[in-house]
Design a protein around this motif. Structure first.
Motif, PDB file in Angstrom:
ATOM      1  N   SER A  87       0.832  -1.199   0.000  1.00 49.77           N
ATOM      2  CA  SER A  87       0.000   0.000   0.000  1.00 49.77           C
ATOM      3  C   SER A  87       0.868   1.250   0.000  1.00 49.77           C
ATOM      4  N   VAL A  88       0.677   2.091  -1.020  1.00 51.95           N
ATOM      5  CA  VAL A  88       1.413   3.357  -1.081  1.00 51.95           C
ATOM      6  C   VAL A  88       1.045   4.236   0.105  1.00 51.95           C
ATOM      7  N   GLY A  89      -0.257   4.314   0.392  1.00 52.55           N
ATOM      8  CA  GLY A  89      -0.705   5.143   1.506  1.00 52.55           C
ATOM      9  C   GLY A  89      -0.097   4.696   2.819  1.00 52.55           C
ATOM     10  N   ALA A  90      -0.078   3.372   3.045  1.00 55.62           N
ATOM     11  CA  ALA A  90       0.507   2.862   4.287  1.00 55.62           C
ATOM     12  C   ALA A  90       1.996   3.151   4.345  1.00 55.62           C
ATOM     13  N   ALA A  91       2.691   3.006   3.219  1.00 56.29           N
ATOM     14  CA  ALA A  91       4.130   3.250   3.204  1.00 56.29           C
ATOM     15  C   ALA A  91       4.440   4.705   3.539  1.00 56.29           C
ATOM     16  N   ILE A  92       3.646   5.636   3.008  1.00 53.31           N
ATOM     17  CA  ILE A  92       3.863   7.057   3.299  1.00 53.31           C
ATOM     18  C   ILE A  92       3.626   7.333   4.778  1.00 53.31           C
ATOM     19  N   THR A  93       2.529   6.820   5.307  1.00 56.00           N
ATOM     20  CA  THR A  93       2.218   7.034   6.721  1.00 56.00           C
ATOM     21  C   THR A  93       3.274   6.409   7.622  1.00 56.00           C
ATOM     22  N   LEU A  94       3.654   5.183   7.322  1.00 49.45           N
ATOM     23  CA  LEU A  94       4.657   4.498   8.135  1.00 49.45           C
ATOM     24  C   LEU A  94       5.997   5.227   8.091  1.00 49.45           C
ATOM     25  N   GLY A  95       6.383   5.690   6.902  1.00 49.65           N
ATOM     26  CA  GLY A  95       7.643   6.392   6.780  1.00 49.65           C
ATOM     27  C   GLY A  95       7.654   7.700   7.548  1.00 49.65           C
ATOM     28  N   GLU A  96       6.548   8.458   7.472  1.00 53.06           N
ATOM     29  CA  GLU A  96       6.490   9.753   8.140  1.00 53.06           C
ATOM     30  C   GLU A  96       6.394   9.619   9.654  1.00 53.06           C
ATOM     31  N   GLN A  97       5.771   8.532  10.123  1.00 52.76           N
ATOM     32  CA  GLN A  97       5.539   8.385  11.562  1.00 52.76           C
ATOM     33  C   GLN A  97       6.506   7.419  12.246  1.00 52.76           C
ATOM     34  N   ARG A 117       7.964  -3.719  31.668  1.00 58.55           N
ATOM     35  CA  ARG A 117       6.941  -2.711  31.958  1.00 58.55           C
ATOM     36  C   ARG A 117       7.419  -1.301  31.639  1.00 58.55           C
ATOM     37  N   ALA A 118       8.714  -1.056  31.789  1.00 58.76           N
ATOM     38  CA  ALA A 118       9.224   0.278  31.466  1.00 58.76           C
ATOM     39  C   ALA A 118       9.040   0.575  29.985  1.00 58.76           C
ATOM     40  N   LEU A 119       9.343  -0.407  29.133  1.00 62.86           N
ATOM     41  CA  LEU A 119       9.158  -0.214  27.690  1.00 62.86           C
ATOM     42  C   LEU A 119       7.677  -0.098  27.357  1.00 62.86           C
ATOM     43  N   ALA A 120       6.849  -0.918  27.989  1.00 59.99           N
ATOM     44  CA  ALA A 120       5.405  -0.856  27.745  1.00 59.99           C
ATOM     45  C   ALA A 120       4.860   0.516  28.117  1.00 59.99           C
ATOM     46  N   LEU A 121       5.282   1.042  29.247  1.00 55.31           N
ATOM     47  CA  LEU A 121       4.809   2.361  29.679  1.00 55.31           C
ATOM     48  C   LEU A 121       5.284   3.453  28.731  1.00 55.31           C
ATOM     49  N   LYS A 122       6.514   3.341  28.244  1.00 51.96           N
ATOM     50  CA  LYS A 122       7.047   4.323  27.293  1.00 51.96           C
ATOM     51  C   LYS A 122       6.230   4.331  26.006  1.00 51.96           C
ATOM     52  N   LEU A 123       5.924   3.144  25.481  1.00 51.46           N
ATOM     53  CA  LEU A 123       5.148   3.063  24.243  1.00 51.46           C
ATOM     54  C   LEU A 123       3.725   3.577  24.467  1.00 51.46           C
ATOM     55  N   ALA A 124       3.149   3.274  25.619  1.00 51.04           N
ATOM     56  CA  ALA A 124       1.786   3.724  25.894  1.00 51.04           C
ATOM     57  C   ALA A 124       1.724   5.234  26.053  1.00 51.04           C
ATOM     58  N   GLU A 125       2.665   5.814  26.767  1.00 49.79           N
ATOM     59  CA  GLU A 125       2.633   7.256  27.013  1.00 49.79           C
ATOM     60  C   GLU A 125       2.811   8.062  25.737  1.00 49.79           C
ATOM     61  N   ALA A 126       3.448   7.478  24.725  1.00 42.95           N
ATOM     62  CA  ALA A 126       3.627   8.182  23.452  1.00 42.95           C
ATOM     63  C   ALA A 126       2.315   8.379  22.708  1.00 42.95           C
ATOM     64  N   THR A 127       1.265   7.694  23.129  1.00 44.65           N
ATOM     65  CA  THR A 127      -0.043   7.819  22.461  1.00 44.65           C
ATOM     66  C   THR A 127      -0.970   8.790  23.178  1.00 44.65           C
ATOM     67  N   ALA A 128      -0.498   9.431  24.237  1.00 50.67           N
ATOM     68  CA  ALA A 128      -1.362  10.282  25.053  1.00 50.67           C
ATOM     69  C   ALA A 128      -1.622  11.632  24.394  1.00 50.67           C
ATOM     70  N   GLY A 129      -2.781  12.207  24.694  1.00 50.39           N
ATOM     71  CA  GLY A 129      -3.102  13.570  24.276  1.00 50.39           C
ATOM     72  C   GLY A 129      -3.371  13.702  22.797  1.00 50.39           C
ATOM     73  N   LYS A 130      -3.673  14.934  22.401  1.00 49.24           N
ATOM     74  CA  LYS A 130      -3.976  15.203  20.998  1.00 49.24           C
ATOM     75  C   LYS A 130      -2.778  14.938  20.111  1.00 49.24           C
ATOM     76  N   ALA A 131      -1.588  15.232  20.617  1.00 44.42           N
ATOM     77  CA  ALA A 131      -0.381  15.019  19.818  1.00 44.42           C
ATOM     78  C   ALA A 131      -0.120  13.550  19.567  1.00 44.42           C
ATOM     79  N   GLY A 132      -0.713  12.681  20.393  1.00 40.85           N
ATOM     80  CA  GLY A 132      -0.466  11.260  20.244  1.00 40.85           C
ATOM     81  C   GLY A 132      -1.534  10.509  19.478  1.00 40.85           C
ATOM     82  N   GLU A 133      -2.489  11.226  18.889  1.00 39.18           N
ATOM     83  CA  GLU A 133      -3.591  10.544  18.198  1.00 39.18           C
ATOM     84  C   GLU A 133      -3.100   9.661  17.047  1.00 39.18           C
ATOM     85  N   ALA A 134      -2.201  10.213  16.236  1.00 36.34           N
ATOM     86  CA  ALA A 134      -1.681   9.422  15.120  1.00 36.34           C
ATOM     87  C   ALA A 134      -0.864   8.240  15.634  1.00 36.34           C
ATOM     88  N   ARG A 135      -0.134   8.466  16.726  1.00 34.34           N
ATOM     89  CA  ARG A 135       0.679   7.396  17.305  1.00 34.34           C
ATOM     90  C   ARG A 135      -0.207   6.283  17.861  1.00 34.34           C
TER      91      ARG A 135
END
Length: 374
Positions: A235-245, A266-284
């Motif tokens: 998918s071209v669309g997926a490749a663009i999104t994956l590359g940019e993000q 758990r430290a890695l799990a918490l790090k990955l989860a916190e990256a999705t928080a808030g409006k800035a993390g919606e795409a993540r």
């Protein structure tokens, strides 16, 4: 997308709009099938364009619409003495129809998509409503007698039930010369009566060469190595999104986390989860869910078939084989993937904390790995 770019629900951030995409790669079969129908004098009024998101269905719809509006129709009984039929859907970009379509000013074209929200001009509506579909009646009435009329619905999956029923009425009694292109990434979710009134063109994932060529045309770098190409799944669309993000790096982190199950880091799990928080993390948040689904699907496939796919990240096959060594374990992971990610999306829709939702998924993965290992 730049701040001054128009809000368009059918435009992918970081890529040109399908109406501005010059070439379509990898779909010679659907183009030939459509061209045969268009030049035979027996043109179906409804076309359902199906296949994974981001592989060129919308680009095809715009190409086909340009062709129909710029090419005189051929009557079934008017073949004798007619000029040779066209051999491609290509239309000169300087053709008046092409220029008007690029400017969204072609009177023979109606674009049905999610519009800007009435209450907030910086947002798009979440669905196509019946009001947008009702605009077709005015379009068909005002353009009556002007030859072909073309409608592009991008995407039909985004219609709410009222909109879908209104569109069905247009498909049941289409005006003379009308052709409707319905783009669908999930045709099983459409009304069966809509599907039955359309001729289906199926689009498949691009191979590596066509994916690279399409990305270059879109102004993006072609994937290097196996990670991005495999995650994009043609998918071209997926490749663009994956590359940019940073998709390959995030997938690597997810696989490192899965490698620690059932004693989750758990430290890695918490790090990955916190990256999705808030409006800035919606795409993540969306990307994390998508890549989790990919990882679990690959685990299920390996367990079911015994065939390890090429590693997207080093050591991936060994991790997946340990988690899903048998078809029974594969089914467990596949069922869990569907329930967990669906629950997370539902929770996000009602404004639950995205970081908590992602962390809960990781906890469920850890508990499942412990149960299966017992």
């Amino acid at each position: 997308m730049s701040d001054d770019a128009p809000l368009e629900s059918d435009r992918l951030d970081g890529a040109p709009h399908p109406r501005d995409t010059a070439r379509l790669f990898g779909h010679a079969g659907p183009e030939a099938e459509f061209l045969t129908a268009a030049t035979s004098g027996r043109m179906p009024h409804g076309w359902l364009l199906t296949g994974p998101r981001g592989i060129g269905k919308a680009t095809f719809a715009w190409r086909a619409a340009r062709f129909l509006l710029a090419t005189p129709p051929v009557a079934a009984n008017d073949m004798f003495g007619a000029p040779p039929p066209p051999t491609s859907l290509d239309i000169d970009p300087e053709h008046p129809v092409a220029r008007r379509m690029a400017a969204l000013s072609e009177p023979g074209l109606y674009l049905l998509r999610r519009p800007v929200d009435d209450k907030d001009a910086k947002k798009l509506k979440t669905v196509i409503t019946v009001d947008e579909v009702r605009g077709l009646k005015g379009f068909f009435h005002m353009s009556a007698g002007d030859g072909r009329r073309v409608v592009i619905v991008d995407s039909a999956d985004e219609m709410n039930p009222s909109a879908a029923n209104a569109l069905l009425k247009e498909l049941e009694e289409p005006p003379e010369g009308a052709v409707l292109f319905l783009i669908s990434h999930r045709p099983s979710g459409l009304l069966p009566t809509i599907r039955s009134r359309c001729r289906t063109l199926r689009f498949t994932a691009l191979d590596d060469a066509d994916l690279a060529a399409a990305l270059i045309q879109a102004g993006s770098e072609p994937p290097e190595g196996i990670a991005l190409a495999n995650l994009a799944q043609g998918s071209v669309g997926a490749a663009i999104t994956l590359g940019e993000q940073g998709g390959p790096a995030l997938y690597g982190d997810i696989m490192r986390l899965m490698d620690t199950l059932p004693n989750m880091d758990r430290a890695l799990a918490l790090k990955l989860a916190e990256a999705t928080a808030g409006k800035a993390g919606e795409a993540r948040f969306a990307l994390t869910l998508s890549l989790l689904e990919t990882a679990l699907a690959r685990a299920a496939r390996l367990g079911a078939t015994g065939q390890a796919p090429p590693d997207i990240t080093p050591g991936e096959a060994a991790t997946l084989a340990r988690l899903a060594p048998t078809p029974a374990r594969a089914r467990d992971w596949a069922n869990l993937a569907q329930s967990l990610t669906a629950r997370a999306r539902q929770g996000k829709a009602v404004n639950l904390d995205p970081a908590a939702l992602i962390f809960d998924i990781f906890l469920d993965l850890d508990r499942t790995a412990a149960r299966l290992a017992a």
